[in-house]
Design an enzyme around this catalytic site. Structure first.
Site, PDB file in Angstrom:
ATOM      1  N   HIS A 125     -26.416-100.697 -52.271  1.00 44.76           N
ATOM      2  CA  HIS A 125     -27.760-100.375 -52.753  1.00 44.76           C
ATOM      3  C   HIS A 125     -27.686-100.052 -54.228  1.00 44.76           C
ATOM      4  O   HIS A 125     -26.720 -99.433 -54.679  1.00 44.76           O
ATOM      5  CB  HIS A 125     -28.326 -99.163 -51.986  1.00 44.76           C
ATOM      6  CG  HIS A 125     -29.814 -99.065 -52.077  1.00 44.76           C
ATOM      7  ND1 HIS A 125     -30.442 -98.456 -53.127  1.00 44.76           N
ATOM      8  CD2 HIS A 125     -30.779 -99.530 -51.253  1.00 44.76           C
ATOM      9  CE1 HIS A 125     -31.749 -98.537 -52.938  1.00 44.76           C
ATOM     10  NE2 HIS A 125     -31.980 -99.182 -51.818  1.00 44.76           N
ATOM     11  N   ASP A 176     -31.501-101.961 -44.114  1.00 43.90           N
ATOM     12  CA  ASP A 176     -31.592-103.238 -43.397  1.00 43.90           C
ATOM     13  C   ASP A 176     -30.516-103.431 -42.340  1.00 43.90           C
ATOM     14  O   ASP A 176     -30.662-104.303 -41.483  1.00 43.90           O
ATOM     15  CB  ASP A 176     -31.527-104.408 -44.393  1.00 43.90           C
ATOM     16  CG  ASP A 176     -32.785-104.492 -45.234  1.00 43.90           C
ATOM     17  OD1 ASP A 176     -33.870-104.289 -44.665  1.00 43.90           O
ATOM     18  OD2 ASP A 176     -32.687-104.743 -46.437  1.00 43.90           O
TER      19      ASP A 176
END
Ligand code: ACO
Length: 384
Positions: free
Chosen positions: A270, A321
Site C-alpha cells: 500500500h 483487497d
C-alpha cells in the site's frame, strides 16, 4: 516549500519530480484520516473499528456527507430516498440488457453511471445526485450480472438496506441475516480512504467545475485498475490459478516463484500503510468464519500462508483487497464483480469529496518536467 515561493521558480528547470505524487499533501479533508505507520483509519471522526462494530452503510453515507452521524429520523429519511431511487431509467436498463455479455462489469458500471446524468432533473442538487448514484449502482451491477447469465432481471425492492437489496437483486432471493451483515460490513469498510487514485480523479474532475456524474465516471475508471480497486478480482484469480494445481498446490512455493519472477502479488502493499491495513483485520475474520461455514477452508489457509510468506520474504502486509476476495467468493459472488462492489461502497466517499472540493475549490493543475527536444526544424512529410 511554501506555495507562494514556487511562483518565482521556472518549473521547466525545477529538477524534482515526485513520481506518483508520493507523500504530497494537496488537500485538506474532514472525510478520513490514515496513519500508515500505526494502521489507523478514521472516517469523519470515527475509528474504523467503531464503525465496523456499530454502523450500517447508510449511516456511513450520512456521516461522510454531513461529517456527523444521523439522528433516527434523518437515517429513516435517507433510507426512504435510497429505496425510492433504486430503479434505473429505461434506456440505462436497455443498455445493460443489450451490451456485450462478455463486457467487463466495471466497464458496464462506468458507462451506465455516465448515462445516468442524462436522466436527472436539471434542478437536482449534488446531494440528490449522490443519493441517485448510491441507490442505482447496486441495480446496475445486479442487472448486468443477471442479463449476462440470461436470467430475468430482478426489480429492486422498495424497502430494506442497500446490502439486502443488492443480494436480493443479484440472486433473485432474499438473503439471510448473516449474508446481509457480511455485505453491509464490506460496504462500511470500503466507503472512504483519503486521497487514493479514484478519489483524486473525482476531485480533479470536480475542480474543473464539471458535474458529479462526470467525476464519479472518472473515479470508476481509476478504481478499475488492478493497482487500485481491481486488485480484489486479481487476488481471487490468483487463488483460483493456484487451485488449478490440484493436490500439488503450495501457496508458499507459488508466492515465492512469483516474487522470483519479480511479479507483484495482488492484495499486498500500500502506498500509505506500512503495516497491516486495519480494514484487512475485519475482512480476515470474516474470511475465516465464512470459509469454515462454506467449506472453503483451503482458500483461507492458502491466504494465511501467502500473508506469512509475503511478510517473511518482503515485509509487506495485505491490504483491503486481499481478504475481501475470499469473503465475496464464500458468499457466492463472481470474481469479476468484486471491484464493482467496491465502487458500490466508495460512491459515498467519492461524492463526499466532491462536496468538499466544490465548497473550497481551486483548479487542480500540477506541472510536468519537459524532457523532450526543443525547437526542431520542420521536415516536410515526404522527406521524413
Ligand atoms: N508484491 C510484490 N512486491 C511488492 C508489492 C506486491 N504486492 N507491493 C509492493 N512491492 C514491492 C515493490 O516491488 C517495490 O520493491 P522494490 O523497492 O524492490 O522495487 C516496493 O515494494 C515498493 O513498491 P511500490 O510499487 O513502489 O509501492 P507503491 O507505493 O508505488 O505501490 C501499490 C503501492 C501499487 C499498492 C503496490 O503495493 C502494488 O502494486 N500492490 C499490488 C496491487 C494491489 O494490491 N493494489 C491494491 C492497493 S489497495 C487499494 O487501492 C484499494
Amino acid at each position: 516549500m511554501a506555495e507562494h515561493n514556487l511562483q518565482h521558480i521556472d518549473l521547466n528547470d525545477y529538477p524534482h519530480i515526485n513520481k506518483g505524487l508520493d507523500g504530497i499533501v494537496a488537500f485538506s479533508t474532514t472525510k478520513s484520516f490514515i496513519n500508515g505507520q500505526t494502521g489507523e483509519l478514521i472516517y469523519s471522526g470515527y475509528h474504523i473499528d467503531t464503525l465496523a462494530d456499530n454502523a450500517t452503510f447508510e449511516e456511513v453515507c450520512f456521516l461522510l456527507w454531513n461529517d456527523r452521524l444521523p439522528k433516527n429520523s434523518e437515517l429513516e429519511e435517507l433510507h426512504k430516498k435510497l429505496q425510492s431511487n433504486r430503479e434505473l431509467p429505461e434506456p440505462v436498463l436497455n443498455y445493460i440488457k443489450t451490451t456485450d455479455k462478455n463486457a467487463e462489469p466495471m466497464a458496464v458500471v462506468r458507462s451506465a453511471v455516465s448515462m445516468l446524468a442524462d436522466f436527472v432533473d436539471s434542478n437536482s442538487s449534488d446531494l440528490d445526485n449522490a443519493i441517485t448514484m448510491t441507490a442505482q449502482i447496486p441495480t446496475i451491477i445486479a442487472a448486468f450480472d443477471r442479463a449476462r447469465n440470461e436470467k430475468e432481471i430482478v426489480t429492486p425492492l422498495k424497502d430494506g438496506s442497500t446490502a439486502f437489496n443488492f443480494l436480493y437483486m443479484l440472486n433473485g432471493e432474499e438473503p439471510g441475516q448473516a449474508a446481509e451483515r457480511t455485505m453491509d460490513l464490506c460496504l462500511v469498510l470500503h466507503a472512504e480512504h483519503g486521497m487514493n487514485a479514484s478519489t483524486f480523479t473525482c476531485r480533479s474532475i470536480c475542480s474543473t467545475e464539471s458535474d458529479m456524474f462526470s467525476a464519479v465516471t472518472g473515479a470508476i475508471g481509476a478504481l478499475k485498475g488492478p493497482l487500485h480497486g481491481g486488485a480484489n478480482t486479481a487476488v481471487m484469480n490468483t487463488l483460483l490459478k493456484l487451485k488449478e494445481q490440484g493436490e500439488h498446490a503450495d501457496p508458499v512455493v507459488f508466492t515465492k516463484d512469483k516474487l522470483d519472477r519479480k511479479e507483484k502479488i495482488m492484495g499486498f502493499g500500500h502506498r500509505v500503510y506500512k503495516t497491516f491495513d486495519p480494514r484487512a483485520y475485519h475482512l480476515r475474520k470474516m474470511s475465516k468464519d465464512l470459509a469454515e461455514e462454506t467449506g472453503h477452508q483451503y482458500l483461507y489457509e492458502w491466504s494465511e500462508a501467502m500473508v506469512k510468506t509475503m511478510k517473511d520474504e518482503k515485509n509487506i502486509d495485505p491490504n483491503v483487497d486481499f481478504f475481501s476476495a475470499t469473503v465475496y467468493y464464500s458468499i457466492g459472488i463472481q470474481p469479476d464483480l468484486y471491484t464493482c462492489i467496491f465502487a458500490m461502497s466508495r460512491i459515498s466517499g467519492w461524492t463526499a469529496h466532491f462536496f468538499e472540493q466544490k465548497a473550497n475549490n481551486r483548479l487542480i493543475r500540477p506541472r510536468a518536467l519537459y524532457t523532450g527536444e526543443k525547437n526542431l526544424p520542420w521536415v516536410p512529410a515526404e522527406e521524413r
